[in-house]
Enzyme design. Sequence first.
Site, PDB file in Angstrom:
ATOM      1  N   GLU A  40      -3.337   7.830  -3.582  1.00  0.00           N
ATOM      2  CA  GLU A  40      -3.293   6.270  -3.496  1.00  0.00           C
ATOM      3  C   GLU A  40      -2.636   4.997  -4.108  1.00  0.00           C
ATOM      4  O   GLU A  40      -3.733   5.069  -5.335  1.00  0.00           O
ATOM      5  CB  GLU A  40      -4.350   6.265  -2.488  1.00  0.00           C
ATOM      6  CG  GLU A  40      -4.150   5.033  -2.073  1.00  0.00           C
ATOM      7  CD  GLU A  40      -6.171   5.029  -0.928  1.00  0.00           C
ATOM      8  OE1 GLU A  40      -5.627   5.395  -0.123  1.00  0.00           O
ATOM      9  OE2 GLU A  40      -6.390   3.548  -1.507  1.00  0.00           O
TER      10      GLU A  40
ATOM     11  N   TYR B  55       1.170  -1.404   0.256  1.00  0.00           N
ATOM     12  CA  TYR B  55      -0.041   0.214   0.040  1.00  0.00           C
ATOM     13  C   TYR B  55       0.691   1.391   0.052  1.00  0.00           C
ATOM     14  O   TYR B  55       1.969   1.515   0.789  1.00  0.00           O
ATOM     15  CB  TYR B  55      -1.164  -0.128   1.142  1.00  0.00           C
ATOM     16  CG  TYR B  55      -1.540   1.279   1.931  1.00  0.00           C
ATOM     17  CD1 TYR B  55      -3.302   1.516   1.166  1.00  0.00           C
ATOM     18  CD2 TYR B  55      -0.894   2.604   1.982  1.00  0.00           C
ATOM     19  CE1 TYR B  55      -3.322   2.302   0.919  1.00  0.00           C
ATOM     20  CE2 TYR B  55      -2.114   3.681   2.564  1.00  0.00           C
ATOM     21  CZ  TYR B  55      -2.490   3.671   1.790  1.00  0.00           C
ATOM     22  OH  TYR B  55      -3.820   5.037   2.274  1.00  0.00           O
TER      23      TYR B  55
END
Length: 379
Positions: A189, A101
């Site tokens: 993101e 992530y």
Amino acid sequence: MNLHEYQARSLLKAAGIPLADGEVATTPAEAEAIARRLGGAVVIKAQVHAGGRGKAGGVKVAAGPAEAAERAAEILGMQIKGLVVEKVLVVPAAEISSESYVGLILDRASQRPVFMVSAAGGVDIEEVAARTPEKIVRVGVDPRYGLLGHQALKLALSLYRDWNQARAAIRVMQQLYRAFMANGCSLAEINPLITTPDGRVVALDAKMVIDDNELDRRPDLAAMRDESAEDPSEVAARHAGLSFIKLDGNVGCVVNGAGLAMATMDLVKYYGGEPANFLDIGGSSNPEKVINALRIITGDPRVKVILFNIFGGITRTDDVANGIVAATRQFKVEVPIVIRLTGTNEKEALAILDGVGMTALNDMDAAVSRAVELTREAA
Ligand code: GDP
Ligand code: MN
């Protein structure tokens, strides 16, 4: 403003981040044709403004064109978190060795962009954040200097032991930071940032939120707005010039001024209620705004009571009262309205309301607690 994945991909790709080329389809036949052009296995991905598409069944691998059409038929039209899927992205499928992530958010507390990365990326990142927050590494970036070498190294080495992969991750983070700053993002993101069996580092997903204040000077970004994917009440409010945010509660709030609107929501919560929205009708006093506000709020079936909290200054309370009366003549308001008003032209406002058998309170606490009480009676 939320972007779709395919839009965020185009911005991140332009910044140099490794992302596979894909295309958007609105029908199974289109998805099939794209899959045929791409060749090999593809992933069909719902394009909605919601995370967690994978878990909701909105991301599916297809072995070839025929299967791509089938998967697209399943995903198109499905609902994810209340949003109907109108488009799917078709991209070549990647083989995954690991999922990380990499996120960058604007942190208001430290007044800077903050990187958050984790080697435990993928669809369970929310759980990782909640249960094992130590698995998420955070680094704040001073916007005067940008992402410094040692910061990027620390982040990258928390993701990968392999030096080539760490170097690739550093490049991705530098590019993500540049794209974040250049496009006025409040969030950017990549989840997952994967490694492939042959060792490459590739982004498989992209999410970007653009600060609305950026849109006036960036018509190219403003043109990416997809109103069909947004909450209809927020779209209507924007067109009516109202600051409006849809929330989950049942107390519809109509307030003048952002500060008073925030305070009103706090007070609703203090008395045990939940606001259905944030709404600031603004500093000008135009009855039309009140009518629009009431139309939008009464469109929400969850709303059990409407609470007006007007502190008259530039906003004239008689204009607000006229707006309320006009609205109730134009359409039926099925739920009780609790009105608190004080300030400019208060006497006139009370007379207008009295003329149609309505009353107003002067005290904010009394009005808010009454409104919350009415939601309990309605339940
Ligand atoms: P999200 O759930 O909305 O964040 O959607 P993602 O695009 O992140 O996809 C969810 C999950 O689907 C990823 O974490 C992967 O595990 C899987 N996935 C997405 N793209 C691919 C792909 O190209 N190949 C494979 N094998 N899995 C994928
Ligand atoms: Mn994702």
